[in-house]
Design a protein around this motif. Structure first.
Motif, PDB file in Angstrom:
ATOM      1  N   PRO A   1       6.482   8.027  -1.250  1.00  0.00           N
ATOM      2  CA  PRO A   1       8.448   7.439  -1.711  1.00  0.00           C
ATOM      3  C   PRO A   1       9.326   7.728  -1.924  1.00  0.00           C
ATOM      4  CG  PRO A   1       6.226   8.057  -3.559  1.00  0.00           C
ATOM      5  CD  PRO A   1       5.801   7.987  -1.709  1.00  0.00           C
ATOM      6  N   PHE A   2       9.808   7.048  -1.974  1.00  0.00           N
ATOM      7  CA  PHE A   2      11.545   7.524  -2.081  1.00  0.00           C
ATOM      8  C   PHE A   2      11.336   8.729  -3.481  1.00  0.00           C
ATOM      9  CE2 PHE A   2      13.685   4.005   0.573  1.00  0.00           C
ATOM     10  CZ  PHE A   2      13.679   4.983   1.400  1.00  0.00           C
TER      11      PHE A   2
ATOM     12  N   LEU B   1      -4.113   5.127  -0.627  1.00  0.00           N
ATOM     13  CA  LEU B   1      -4.334   3.690   0.410  1.00  0.00           C
ATOM     14  C   LEU B   1      -3.422   2.400   0.295  1.00  0.00           C
ATOM     15  CD1 LEU B   1      -6.731   5.502   2.779  1.00  0.00           C
ATOM     16  CD2 LEU B   1      -4.777   5.812   3.269  1.00  0.00           C
ATOM     17  N   LYS B   2      -4.162   2.189  -1.161  1.00  0.00           N
ATOM     18  CA  LYS B   2      -4.036   1.303  -1.666  1.00  0.00           C
ATOM     19  C   LYS B   2      -2.291   1.030  -2.154  1.00  0.00           C
ATOM     20  CE  LYS B   2      -5.584  -1.767  -4.931  1.00  0.00           C
ATOM     21  NZ  LYS B   2      -6.236  -2.161  -6.171  1.00  0.00           N
ATOM     22  N   ASP B   3      -2.006   1.921  -2.677  1.00  0.00           N
ATOM     23  CA  ASP B   3      -0.512   1.706  -3.418  1.00  0.00           C
ATOM     24  C   ASP B   3       0.531   1.277  -1.801  1.00  0.00           C
ATOM     25  OD1 ASP B   3      -1.378   1.202  -5.474  1.00  0.00           O
ATOM     26  OD2 ASP B   3      -0.404   3.526  -6.112  1.00  0.00           O
ATOM     27  N   SER B   4      -0.039   2.191  -0.704  1.00  0.00           N
ATOM     28  CA  SER B   4       0.722   2.528   0.468  1.00  0.00           C
ATOM     29  C   SER B   4       0.535   0.825   0.808  1.00  0.00           C
ATOM     30  CB  SER B   4       0.206   3.476   1.073  1.00  0.00           C
ATOM     31  OG  SER B   4       0.065   4.709   0.644  1.00  0.00           O
ATOM     32  N   ALA B   5       0.230  -0.080   0.616  1.00  0.00           N
ATOM     33  CA  ALA B   5      -0.491  -1.140   1.872  1.00  0.00           C
ATOM     34  C   ALA B   5       0.022  -1.903   0.900  1.00  0.00           C
ATOM     35  CB  ALA B   5      -1.806  -1.190   1.921  1.00  0.00           C
ATOM     36  N   GLU B   6       0.406  -1.407  -0.291  1.00  0.00           N
ATOM     37  CA  GLU B   6       1.193  -2.288  -1.524  1.00  0.00           C
ATOM     38  C   GLU B   6       2.622  -2.799  -1.303  1.00  0.00           C
ATOM     39  OE1 GLU B   6       0.244  -2.104  -4.607  1.00  0.00           O
ATOM     40  OE2 GLU B   6      -2.006  -2.786  -4.906  1.00  0.00           O
ATOM     41  N   LEU B   7       3.232  -1.528  -1.436  1.00  0.00           N
ATOM     42  CA  LEU B   7       4.819  -0.779  -0.827  1.00  0.00           C
ATOM     43  C   LEU B   7       5.174  -1.597   0.757  1.00  0.00           C
ATOM     44  CD1 LEU B   7       6.779  -0.050  -0.926  1.00  0.00           C
ATOM     45  CD2 LEU B   7       6.457   2.309  -0.674  1.00  0.00           C
ATOM     46  N   ILE B   8       4.283  -1.334   1.546  1.00  0.00           N
ATOM     47  CA  ILE B   8       4.056  -1.722   3.546  1.00  0.00           C
ATOM     48  C   ILE B   8       4.261  -3.507   3.259  1.00  0.00           C
ATOM     49  CG2 ILE B   8       3.628  -1.922   5.253  1.00  0.00           C
ATOM     50  CD1 ILE B   8       2.061   0.749   5.381  1.00  0.00           C
ATOM     51  N   ARG B   9       2.939  -4.420   2.188  1.00  0.00           N
ATOM     52  CA  ARG B   9       3.354  -5.068   2.385  1.00  0.00           C
ATOM     53  C   ARG B   9       4.778  -5.986   1.657  1.00  0.00           C
ATOM     54  NH1 ARG B   9      -0.948  -5.648   0.968  1.00  0.00           N
ATOM     55  NH2 ARG B   9      -1.421  -6.047   2.579  1.00  0.00           N
ATOM     56  N   ARG B  10       4.626  -4.743   0.492  1.00  0.00           N
ATOM     57  CA  ARG B  10       6.377  -5.778  -0.304  1.00  0.00           C
ATOM     58  C   ARG B  10       7.524  -5.171   1.008  1.00  0.00           C
ATOM     59  NH1 ARG B  10       5.159  -2.887  -4.435  1.00  0.00           N
ATOM     60  NH2 ARG B  10       6.917  -1.500  -3.971  1.00  0.00           N
ATOM     61  N   VAL B  11       7.705  -4.284   1.096  1.00  0.00           N
ATOM     62  CA  VAL B  11       8.937  -4.442   2.228  1.00  0.00           C
ATOM     63  C   VAL B  11       8.712  -4.908   3.049  1.00  0.00           C
ATOM     64  CG1 VAL B  11      10.030  -2.916   3.953  1.00  0.00           C
ATOM     65  CG2 VAL B  11       9.415  -2.010   1.502  1.00  0.00           C
TER      66      VAL B  11
ATOM     67  N   LEU C   1       3.759   8.578   5.953  1.00  0.00           N
ATOM     68  CA  LEU C   1       5.049   8.528   6.387  1.00  0.00           C
ATOM     69  C   LEU C   1       5.905   8.187   5.530  1.00  0.00           C
ATOM     70  CD1 LEU C   1       5.874   6.575   8.758  1.00  0.00           C
ATOM     71  CD2 LEU C   1       5.757   4.699   8.121  1.00  0.00           C
ATOM     72  N   SER C   2       7.194   8.258   5.746  1.00  0.00           N
ATOM     73  CA  SER C   2       8.475   8.767   4.723  1.00  0.00           C
ATOM     74  C   SER C   2       8.688   7.023   3.895  1.00  0.00           C
ATOM     75  CB  SER C   2       9.427   9.006   5.017  1.00  0.00           C
ATOM     76  OG  SER C   2      10.382   8.390   3.948  1.00  0.00           O
ATOM     77  N   GLU C   3       8.852   6.718   3.470  1.00  0.00           N
ATOM     78  CA  GLU C   3       9.700   5.227   3.322  1.00  0.00           C
ATOM     79  C   GLU C   3      10.244   4.789   3.675  1.00  0.00           C
ATOM     80  OE1 GLU C   3      10.420   2.226  -0.437  1.00  0.00           O
ATOM     81  OE2 GLU C   3       9.581   4.053  -1.058  1.00  0.00           O
ATOM     82  N   ALA C   4      11.263   6.136   3.963  1.00  0.00           N
ATOM     83  CA  ALA C   4      12.594   5.400   4.649  1.00  0.00           C
ATOM     84  C   ALA C   4      12.345   4.298   5.527  1.00  0.00           C
ATOM     85  CB  ALA C   4      13.300   7.154   5.453  1.00  0.00           C
TER      86      ALA C   4
ATOM     87  N   HIS D   1      -0.322  19.131   0.738  1.00  0.00           N
ATOM     88  CA  HIS D   1       0.692  18.969  -0.418  1.00  0.00           C
ATOM     89  C   HIS D   1       1.700  17.094  -0.397  1.00  0.00           C
ATOM     90  CE1 HIS D   1       1.131  22.432  -2.751  1.00  0.00           C
ATOM     91  NE2 HIS D   1       0.806  23.158  -2.059  1.00  0.00           N
ATOM     92  N   LEU D   2       2.068  16.722   1.375  1.00  0.00           N
ATOM     93  CA  LEU D   2       2.322  15.633   1.542  1.00  0.00           C
ATOM     94  C   LEU D   2       1.808  14.386   1.057  1.00  0.00           C
ATOM     95  CD1 LEU D   2       4.017  16.756   4.408  1.00  0.00           C
ATOM     96  CD2 LEU D   2       5.273  15.603   2.892  1.00  0.00           C
ATOM     97  N   GLN D   3       0.457  14.449   1.560  1.00  0.00           N
ATOM     98  CA  GLN D   3      -1.419  13.844   1.052  1.00  0.00           C
ATOM     99  C   GLN D   3      -0.528  13.433  -0.367  1.00  0.00           C
ATOM    100  OE1 GLN D   3      -3.950  15.554   3.551  1.00  0.00           O
ATOM    101  NE2 GLN D   3      -3.811  13.462   4.384  1.00  0.00           N
ATOM    102  N   ALA D   4      -0.302  14.906  -1.190  1.00  0.00           N
ATOM    103  CA  ALA D   4      -1.009  14.721  -2.628  1.00  0.00           C
ATOM    104  C   ALA D   4       0.286  14.350  -3.419  1.00  0.00           C
ATOM    105  CB  ALA D   4      -1.007  16.317  -3.030  1.00  0.00           C
ATOM    106  N   ALA D   5       1.027  13.991  -2.949  1.00  0.00           N
ATOM    107  CA  ALA D   5       2.478  13.858  -3.193  1.00  0.00           C
ATOM    108  C   ALA D   5       2.715  12.132  -2.801  1.00  0.00           C
ATOM    109  CB  ALA D   5       4.138  14.337  -2.654  1.00  0.00           C
ATOM    110  N   ALA D   6       2.180  11.514  -1.617  1.00  0.00           N
ATOM    111  CA  ALA D   6       1.894  10.531  -0.998  1.00  0.00           C
ATOM    112  C   ALA D   6       1.255   9.182  -2.275  1.00  0.00           C
ATOM    113  CB  ALA D   6       1.614  10.728   0.032  1.00  0.00           C
ATOM    114  N   LEU D   7       1.948   8.373  -2.099  1.00  0.00           N
ATOM    115  CA  LEU D   7       0.924   6.912  -2.733  1.00  0.00           C
ATOM    116  C   LEU D   7      -0.182   6.630  -1.882  1.00  0.00           C
ATOM    117  CD1 LEU D   7       3.427   4.620  -1.999  1.00  0.00           C
ATOM    118  CD2 LEU D   7       3.415   6.050  -3.881  1.00  0.00           C
TER     119      LEU D   7
END
Length: 275
Positions: free
Chosen positions: A196-197, A255-265, A159-162, A247-253
């Motif tokens: 992420p952006f 799972l742990k870092d993704s959850a942290e970003l979701i929580r922060r936003v 999922l795009s950070e956007a 390639h998108l999965q490799a560029a994405a955060l």
């Protein structure tokens, strides 16, 4: 408008559901009002469902099945009814999602329907047209029942950070939606990664897409336009989109870092703000 005395059970899944509901209710010797009191709905709503003027929900179906001893008939029918309420062009896609063993989704602008909350879905579907919004929302949420199967599909979302910042509804709706994404952290069959952006140019710049894989059929790529869907099993397209997804999965955060970003936003952008 359908009339109870002329309802044709072959006209549509909704008509058939109403016909069966009426048949079982009358066999039980209950009026619409009496059945409504038993299942905690109004007799008027029971009548509207029986005459195909109201789309039933899974909860309604489960309660009526229990009250009338139908053996789960209405709960089995309701999925067909709700699927029939989807736009005609999307019904094939819903069938593909229901059969898939693995779903890989990349979304740019919003959380995809399979992971939407009710409030978020209402905000998205009601953006330009609120006609029949209750029924359209119920139909969208019903697609999520694929995760309740004995062996649900493996679902992987990039999922795009956007999408975390694109406010659908209001702050409360978004807070609830992001909390819902976080609720899948302990679910080994549903994974959410955030692109992420900071990823900059990436393999998904041409837009959102899904890849559906099946137990014995060829994989299918699905893309969507305005009022139309485009599934294809073309091997070249499937290979291309599968590579893009890697390639998108490799560029994405992670799972742990993704959850942290979701929580922060969720907390910083949509949490309670003290004046």
């Amino acid at each position: 408008m359908a009339h109870i005395n002329t309802l044709d059970p072959g006209a549509s899944p909704l008509d058939y559901y109403g016909f069966e509901l009426r048949r079982y209710r009358e066999a039980a010797g209950l009026t619409q009002r009496q059945l409504g009191e038993i299942v905690n709905y109004t007799g008027s709503l029971v009548g509207q469902v029986e005459t195909a003027r109201k789309v039933p929900t899974p909860e309604f179906s489960e309660r009526v099945d229990a009250a009338l001893g139908t053996g789960g008939l209405l709960s089995r029918l309701v999925d067909l009814v709700l699927r029939s309420q989807l736009p005609a062009w999307f019904r094939e896609v819903a069938e593909l999602q229901a059969r898939a063993t693995d779903i890989c989704a990349f979304e740019v602008h919003m959380v995809p329907g399979l992971l939407q909350t009710e409030a978020y879905a209402r905000a998205v579907l009601g953006a330009l047209d609120e006609a029949g919004l209750d029924d359209r929302t119920a139909a969208r949420l019903a697609r999520q029942r694929i995760f309740e199967r004995g062996t649900p599909p493996v679902y992987w979302l990039v999922l795009s950070e956007a999408a975390l910042h694109q406010e659908m509804g209001d702050r409360q709706v978004m807070h609830g939606q992001l909390a819902h994404l976080l609720s899948f952290q302990s679910n080994s069959r549903i994974s959410v990664q955030i692109l992420p952006f900071s990823a900059g140019a990436h393999a998904g710049l041409q837009g959102s897409f899904d890849v559906y894989r099946f137990a014995s059929d060829p994989a299918i790529v699905y893309t969507e336009g305005y009022g139309s869907g485009h599934p294809t099993a073309n091997p070249d397209t499937v290979r291309d989109c599968s590579l893009r997804y890697d390639h998108l999965q490799a560029a994405a955060l992670s799972l742990k870092d993704s959850a942290e970003l979701i929580r922060r936003v969720m907390e910083d952008r949509y949490g309670e703000q003290v004046a």
